[in-house]
Write an enzyme that holds these catalytic residues in place. Sequence first.
Site, short mmCIF file in Angstrom:
data_model
loop_
_atom_site.label_atom_id
_atom_site.label_comp_id
_atom_site.label_asym_id
_atom_site.label_seq_id
_atom_site.Cartn_x
_atom_site.Cartn_y
_atom_site.Cartn_z
N GLU A 1 -45.63 32.49 8.20
CA GLU A 1 -45.29 33.26 9.38
C GLU A 1 -45.47 34.77 9.25
O GLU A 1 -45.68 35.45 10.26
CB GLU A 1 -43.84 32.97 9.79
CG GLU A 1 -43.59 31.54 10.21
CD GLU A 1 -44.39 31.16 11.45
OE1 GLU A 1 -44.31 31.88 12.46
OE2 GLU A 1 -45.14 30.17 11.37
N SER B 1 -60.46 -5.60 41.43
CA SER B 1 -60.86 -5.35 42.81
C SER B 1 -60.08 -4.22 43.47
O SER B 1 -60.44 -3.78 44.57
CB SER B 1 -60.69 -6.62 43.64
OG SER B 1 -61.63 -7.59 43.25
#
Length: 724
Positions: free
Chosen positions: A112, A389
């Site tokens: 960091e 479908s």
Amino acid sequence: MPSRQEAGTGYVDSADDVPAPRRHKPRSRFRRFLKWVGIATVLTMIAGVAAFFIAYASIDIPDPNSEFETQTTQVYYSDGKTLLGTFAVQNRVSVELAEVPEHVQQAVIAAEDRSFYENSGLDISGIIRAAWSNASSDETQGASTITQQYVKVLYLTQDRTWTRKAREAFLSLKLQRQVAKDEILQGYLNTIYFGRGAYGIQAAAQAYFKKDVEELDVQEGAALAAALNSPGNYDPAEGVESRDRLLGRYQYVIDGMAEAGALDADEAETMAATLPAFPEIEERDRLAGPKGFLMNMVETQLRADGLSDGDIYGGGLRVVTTFDHELQKAAVRAVRDQRPDGLRQLHVALSSVEPGTGAVRALYGGPDYLGTRPGSAINWALEGSQPGSAFKPFALAAGLDDGFTLDSYFDGSSPYVVAETGDEIANQGDGGGVSYGPVSLLYATQQSINTAYVDLTLSMVDGAEKVLEAAQEAGVPQTYLAEMPPVPVVPLGFERVPGIDMANAYATFAAEGQRADWYTVQKVTGPQGDVLFNKEADVERAFSADIASNVSYALENVIAQGTGASNGQLSCPAAGKTGTATATTVNPRTDAEETHVSSSWFVGYTPGLSTAVMYARGDGNDPLDGYLDTFFGGEYPARTWAAYMNDAIDGKDCEDFPEPAELVEERQSDTSSPTPTPTATEPTEEPTEEPTEEPTEEPTDPEPTEPEPTEPEPTEPEPTEPEP
């Protein structure tokens, strides 16, 4: 005689020889300008320095015990009053820095803020590098020091204003002058968010490795430090991609430790090869039950909207979702009541979207996000399956846009031979399929006639491409359409589509052709009531209102007297479509191709609500036939859909669909239908919803050559089709 000026000496004999003085007015003005600019610059610098020291002196370090609270994020249903859930009450156990192994401290610094012990709380060179990187590339790079991150978490809010950033900078400078670096590091390690609801290094050690911080080895400490950068993206429990991202960041941390001398180079090289082992961790209770899928979707969207994990899990946010509390209860109730008992491999999903806005009003992705049943953690509303479908309405919209009408006739014979390839397409049903002969597009939709829809696709130039384009316009994401080759059977829905996208695409027809992207988060406010996010529907015209009205009319007929008539009718006007999909697999023992029903659907809508219901098994492609007693889309899916929709419209005034606009057949191309198959046989029973067939091998896109024979005369076979 007066003497001349001696060359090169500048000496003159008399005053008569003195040259006239030169004029310097322009240069004098420029010098005066520079003088005033210099004075102004100095005054500005003095004023800036004075302002800096005044601001610096006026900002006091607040008392963290009174101003810093880790606040739980509250998530509400759409009414803004009923609580859906919460995101992580902070899980924190503070420890002294002496309890944190030196290698863990070094790993966090390497991850960091590598200049932590040298910088003044601000990393000016890092800020410049980040600014340059952000301006010169698409990547976003941060430059916050450990001190800045600690200040933001401990003393400030999570808003992104310049005022907050300036205050953060002043507090960072002041804090590092008043507090020792080790004290800052200790505070940081006890407050920062590591993911999995864990705040602080001790809670993180327990959440990821089931051990206390002092028991962490070097690799485990480096992995936790790596997760700090983006806990949501680096959690190894989230799958292979997350583990790969974590490994890259972990290697960056290990390299940084080696550069700082905290690790021997050979030791670092060995450790960087693999991540440490992560034990299995129990999931958080907030995700239990069906609502766990909703919370997971909300969390995903909050991240997509730019909120960090720290904001989500500890920012004290107030999140109002799109989920309607009553509709959500109706969805769970409908699935529970209609789903057959005892079928542990069966997956049911329901997605319900508001037409015209895209707001997701209800969603059922499974019975329990935390369940132990195989596939239980999969959100089947997002996973989807072959829609069969239920994909045909996109072909219907494409055909209407291409110049056909609901009265246009197509060949519904079975089997149907595709002239260019010789492939045979069949109508399928409980009785083995029905051969119809020429039928109108309205009747083909009503009875879900496969062959007529293949004929429609072949009757358009680049018909398959137009069907896929219509699906994308309606709202099916290109991600899924890219998996569908443009072949004549594309209306039969042979590739996976998520249920939520099917519901949203049908919502486009319900909204008279207006498309909106679906979403789950309506509004987000901060702990002080400041609005961080407020969704406004982004609506675009996908189809003309005339085309949409004809699609809705055809789908109304499906429910009124077609494949959805038995179980899909509501107390109000509704439109919908059944879908039963098939898949073809190769039996490894016999090498023979076997076809089975892979999923069944019912997707439909009223003018105010669009809903998709899907039934699938196993991995979403396992056989339903032989497992469910009846597997057609007009059965369990239609019953579940109707149970939910009748609950949803109960007590509300019915809305009518617009009358279908009168379309004139104006075909955009002079193609004629492919050669019809021999004379249609007379159907022996009422046709049922037919499963669709998936191509048995990867189809190739045929050249769009026009077939020679002309379209047959529209003479109705027996039984005769109802007048459109």
